[in-house]
Write a protein that holds these residues in place. Structure first.
Motif, PDB file in Angstrom:
ATOM      1  N   ASP A 454       9.979  -5.794   5.915  1.00  0.00           N
ATOM      2  CA  ASP A 454       9.104  -5.191   4.915  1.00  0.00           C
ATOM      3  C   ASP A 454       8.098  -4.233   5.563  1.00  0.00           C
ATOM      4  O   ASP A 454       6.902  -4.285   5.318  1.00  0.00           O
ATOM      5  CB  ASP A 454       8.367  -6.282   4.119  1.00  0.00           C
ATOM      6  CG  ASP A 454       7.745  -5.738   2.832  1.00  0.00           C
ATOM      7  OD1 ASP A 454       8.209  -4.692   2.346  1.00  0.00           O
ATOM      8  OD2 ASP A 454       6.809  -6.372   2.330  1.00  0.00           O
ATOM      9  N   TYR A 455       8.624  -3.320   6.354  1.00  0.00           N
ATOM     10  CA  TYR A 455       7.841  -2.270   7.032  1.00  0.00           C
ATOM     11  C   TYR A 455       6.751  -2.852   7.931  1.00  0.00           C
ATOM     12  O   TYR A 455       5.632  -2.360   7.993  1.00  0.00           O
ATOM     13  CB  TYR A 455       7.243  -1.294   6.027  1.00  0.00           C
ATOM     14  CG  TYR A 455       8.195  -0.173   5.666  1.00  0.00           C
ATOM     15  CD1 TYR A 455       8.316   0.942   6.487  1.00  0.00           C
ATOM     16  CD2 TYR A 455       8.992  -0.239   4.523  1.00  0.00           C
ATOM     17  CE1 TYR A 455       9.189   1.970   6.173  1.00  0.00           C
ATOM     18  CE2 TYR A 455       9.876   0.793   4.203  1.00  0.00           C
ATOM     19  CZ  TYR A 455       9.962   1.899   5.039  1.00  0.00           C
ATOM     20  OH  TYR A 455      10.837   2.918   4.724  1.00  0.00           O
ATOM     21  N   GLU A 456       7.127  -3.847   8.682  1.00  0.00           N
ATOM     22  CA  GLU A 456       6.214  -4.428   9.656  1.00  0.00           C
ATOM     23  C   GLU A 456       5.840  -3.423  10.752  1.00  0.00           C
ATOM     24  O   GLU A 456       4.757  -3.504  11.350  1.00  0.00           O
ATOM     25  CB  GLU A 456       6.872  -5.658  10.287  1.00  0.00           C
ATOM     26  CG  GLU A 456       6.025  -6.410  11.282  1.00  0.00           C
ATOM     27  CD  GLU A 456       6.748  -7.626  11.827  1.00  0.00           C
ATOM     28  OE1 GLU A 456       6.290  -8.754  11.584  1.00  0.00           O
ATOM     29  OE2 GLU A 456       7.809  -7.441  12.480  1.00  0.00           O
ATOM     30  N   ARG A 457       6.742  -2.452  11.004  1.00  0.00           N
ATOM     31  CA  ARG A 457       6.499  -1.498  12.080  1.00  0.00           C
ATOM     32  C   ARG A 457       6.422  -0.056  11.559  1.00  0.00           C
ATOM     33  O   ARG A 457       6.983   0.863  12.148  1.00  0.00           O
ATOM     34  CB  ARG A 457       7.597  -1.596  13.139  1.00  0.00           C
ATOM     35  CG  ARG A 457       7.628  -2.893  13.938  1.00  0.00           C
ATOM     36  CD  ARG A 457       6.393  -3.101  14.804  1.00  0.00           C
ATOM     37  NE  ARG A 457       6.021  -1.939  15.599  1.00  0.00           N
ATOM     38  CZ  ARG A 457       6.531  -1.644  16.807  1.00  0.00           C
ATOM     39  NH1 ARG A 457       7.448  -2.437  17.342  1.00  0.00           N
ATOM     40  NH2 ARG A 457       6.116  -0.584  17.472  1.00  0.00           N
ATOM     41  N   LEU A 458       5.724   0.165  10.469  1.00  0.00           N
ATOM     42  CA  LEU A 458       5.507   1.526   9.988  1.00  0.00           C
ATOM     43  C   LEU A 458       4.881   2.388  11.085  1.00  0.00           C
ATOM     44  O   LEU A 458       5.056   3.614  11.115  1.00  0.00           O
ATOM     45  CB  LEU A 458       4.614   1.522   8.746  1.00  0.00           C
ATOM     46  CG  LEU A 458       4.298   2.890   8.119  1.00  0.00           C
ATOM     47  CD1 LEU A 458       5.557   3.608   7.672  1.00  0.00           C
ATOM     48  CD2 LEU A 458       3.321   2.727   6.947  1.00  0.00           C
ATOM     49  N   ASP A 459       4.178   1.749  11.994  1.00  0.00           N
ATOM     50  CA  ASP A 459       3.523   2.493  13.082  1.00  0.00           C
ATOM     51  C   ASP A 459       4.515   3.288  13.920  1.00  0.00           C
ATOM     52  O   ASP A 459       4.150   4.297  14.535  1.00  0.00           O
ATOM     53  CB  ASP A 459       2.736   1.528  13.978  1.00  0.00           C
ATOM     54  CG  ASP A 459       3.642   0.536  14.699  1.00  0.00           C
ATOM     55  OD1 ASP A 459       3.875   0.710  15.902  1.00  0.00           O
ATOM     56  OD2 ASP A 459       4.135  -0.410  14.046  1.00  0.00           O
TER      57      ASP A 459
END
Length: 509
Positions: A454-459
Motif C-alpha cells: 500500500d505504497y509503503e515506499r512512495l519515497d
C-alpha cells in the motif's frame, strides 16, 4: 469519428513456407481484414495466424497511425524514469510524458496497437480448436502449443497495459463482426493481473519447452517465457514464494546462463542476440529493422541522462581500464550520452541503418536472477538476494555484478541484510538500473517497489524525481506524483468518446 472495426480480425496469406530456416521463421506478415471460421480450416492456417501475432509485435500494418509496439514499450518504461532525457527531435507529446504533463489528447495514450494484437491472439484461442474437426492431421498437442503461444503473447500485452494504465478493459474473445459489443468497462488492475495468472497457468501446461531451433526458442513463447511472465506477475501481486518458484523453474532448467563478461559480451548479448541469456526477444532482422537507429542516432528523440554515467555506473578517473561493461559503449556513449545499446555492432563500431536489427529484450536470464533477489528480500532473505548480486567471491561469474565487472564504488554491503529490507531494496533497484538501462524496465521497477504494501515506499518515486528532475520542474512533478493516480496514463479521448463504458483516470478528469 465512429469506430466500427478498430479491433478487426486477422487476415493472413495461406501460403506458408514452414520453419525450414532457423532464423527466417518470422518472415510471414499479417494483413488486416475480416476473417471468420472460413479461414481456420487447416493446421497450416492456424500456424500462419500464430506467426502473424508475432509479426504484429514488430510493426504496424501499412497505413496505420500506430507506432511500432517497441517504441511504446521503450517510452512507457523509460520516459518517466530517471535515465532518459529528451533529445533534439522529441515530440511535444514525448516531452509532456517526461515532464508529467501528459493529457488525454496525447498520441502516447493510444492503446489500439495493444488491443489489435490481443484480438489476433483471441482469434487463435477462439477459432483454432475447431480446426481439429476439419483437419484430422492437426493434433491436440499442436493445438495446445499454438494456444499457449497466443495466451503468452496476450498475457504479456495485458501485463504491460495494466502496468501502464492501471485499470483497462479485458477483451477475452475475438471480435468477429461489427455487431460485437465495443462498450466494455475497465477491469481493475488486480482483476487484470488475476486473469493473466489464470491464462499463464493454462499456458504453462500446454507450452513447448523448445520449438526446435535457437531463433524460435528465443523469439517465440516457450514454457520458460511463461515462467518469466509468472515471475514478474507475482512480484506485482506481492506473492513472493510463487515468484521464486517461477524463477527457479528457469534457473534449474540448465538452459540459460549469463553471457560471460569478456570482449565478446556486447556483440553476443546485444548486437547478435539469441544468446544463452535470452528468454524472449522480439526478433528484428535484415528484412524487418528496428526503429532505434533513427530514434537514438539519426534523429535522436531521446538521450541518456547525464546521471547515468556519473551516478548510476560511476567512473574511475584514476584507471580508465576499470569500468562497468554495461556503462560506456555498453548502454550509453559517455561523450554525448547517446543511447548505444541498440546501435552497436561491438563496443567500438556502430551498426549502419541497414544493420539495425538488434532485438528488443523482453526477458533475459539476468532479469530472472534479479527478480528472484527481489522476492527473496521481501521474504526476509536479504542475504540470499545480495549473493545473487555480489556473488560469493570476485570470480563468481554467475553473479550479476561480477559478470559486469561493476566498479567497487557502486558495491554495497550490509551488516545484516536480512534485517535491512529497505536498504537491500534500494540496492536491487540500483543494480536493475545498471543491468537493464534503456530496456523499458526502469519506471515499472520503481513503481512496483514504491507501491508495495500500500505504497509503503512512495519515497522511491519522490527521491528519483529529486535526483533527476530539472530544478524548475521538480516541485511540480513531486506534487503530481504524490497523487497515486498520476502513476498511470490517461485514457485517450477517442476511446472515451467511442466506448461510453470507460471512465477517465481521476487524476486527468
Amino acid at each position: 469519428m465512429k469506430r466500427k472495426k478498430i479491433y478487426i480480425s486477422l487476415m493472413l496469406t495461406i501460403f506458408l513456407g514452414g520453419f525450414s530456416s532457423c532464423n527466417k521463421w518470422l518472415e510471414l506478415k499479417p494483413q488486416d481484414g475480416i476473417v471468420g471460421t472460413e479461414f481456420y480450416q487447416t493446421k497450416e492456417q492456424v500456424q500462419s495466424a500464430v506467426i502473424g501475432c508475432y509479426s504484429a509485435l514488430l510493426t504496424s500494418p501499412p497505413g496505420n497511425r500506430d507506432r511500432p509496439l517497441v517504441e511504446d514499450l521503450f517510452m512507457y518504461g523509460e520516459l518517466r524514469g530517471d535515465m532518459v532525457e529528451q533529445g533534439p527531435f522529441a515530440s511535444i507529446d514525448e516531452i509532456d510524458l517526461i515532464s508529467v504533463n501528459i493529457l488525454e489528447t496525447s498520441s502516447l495514450t493510444r492503446w489500439t496497437s495493444f488491443y489489435r494484437i490481443i484480438n489476433y491472439c483471441n482469434n487463435v484461442i477462439d477459432l483454432a480448436p475447431a480446426v481439429r474437426q476439419s483437419d484430422p492431421t492437426f493434433t491436440q498437442a499442436a493445438l495446445d502449443a499454438y494456444v499457449a503461444e497466443a495466451l503468452g503473447i496476450r498475457s504479456f500485452l495485458y501485463l504491460t497495459l495494466a502496468k501502464t494504465w492501471g485499470n483497462v478493459p479485458l477483451k477475452l474473445t475475438a471480435t468477429k463482426s461489427d455487431a460485437d459489443n465495443f462498450q466494455i468497462p475497465t477491469s481493475t488492475q488486480l482483476q487484470v493481473f488475476q486473469q493473466i495468472e489464470k491464462d499463464l497457468l493454462e499456458a504453462e501446461t500446454k507450452a513447448k519447452e523448445t520449438h526446435g531451433n535457437i531463433a524460435s526458442d528465443k523469439g517465440r513463447i516457450t514454457k520458460y517465457t511463461i515462467n518469466a511472465l509468472q515471475a514478474e506477475l507475482y512480484l506485482w501481486l506481492e506473492d513472493y514464494p510463487k515468484s521464486i518458484e517461477a524463477c527457479d523453474k528457469i534457473i534449474n532448467s540448465g538452459k540459460f546462463s549469463l553471457v560471460p563478461g569478456n570482449n565478446a559480451w556486447f556483440t553476443t548479448l546485444y548486437a547478435n542476440g539469441n544468446s544463452s541469456e535470452g528468454i524472449f526477444e522480439l526478433q528484428f532482422d535484415l528484412q524487418q529493422l528496428n526503429p532505434f537507429y533513427v530514434m537514438f542516432f539519426q534523429r535522436p528523440r531521446f538521450i541518456g541522462s547525464t546521471r547515468v554515467m556519473e551516478e548510476i555506473y560511476q567512473i574511475d578517473f584514476l584507471d580508465e581500464r576499470n569500468f562497468d561493461l554495461r556503462a560506456d559503449r555498453g548502454s550509453i556513449l559517455a561523450n554525448d550520452n547517446s543511447i548505444y545499446k541498440y546501435l552497436g555492432a561491438d563496443r567500438e563500431t556502430r551498426k549502419t541503418l541497414e544493420q539495425s536489427f538488434t532485438h528488443w529484450f523482453v526477458y533475459r536470464y539476468a532479469d530472472i536472477l534479479l527478480m528472484k533477489a527481489e522476492a527473496l528480500n521481501e521474504l526476509g532473505d536479504g542475504e540470499g538476494a545480495i549473493k545473487i548480486i555480489n556473488g560469493t567471491d570476485n570470480n563468481d561469474q554467475t553473479a550479476i555484478r561480477v559478470r559486469a565487472r561493476a566498479l567497487e564504488s557502486t558495491k554495497e554491503t550490509f551488516a545484516n541484510p536480512n534485517t535491512d529490507k529497505r536498504g537491500v531494496t534500494d540496492y536491487i533497484l540500483k543494480e536493475r538500473a545498471r543491468e537493464f538501462a534503456f530496456e523499458g524496465k526502469r519506471w515499472f521497477d520503481v513503481l512496483r517497489n514504491a507501491k508495495r504494501n500500500d505504497y509503503e515506499r512512495l519515497d522511491i518515486i519522490l527521491d528519483m524525481v529529486t535526483a533527476s528532475a530539472p530544478a524548475n520542474k521538480q516541485q511540480s512533478i513531486l506534487s503530481k506524483y504524490r497523487d497515486l493516480n498520476s502513476h498511470y496514463l490517461p485514457i485517450n479521448f477517442v476511446e472515451l468518446r467511442t466506448n461510453k463504458a470507460l471512465v477517465q483516470n481521476p487524476f486527468y478528469q
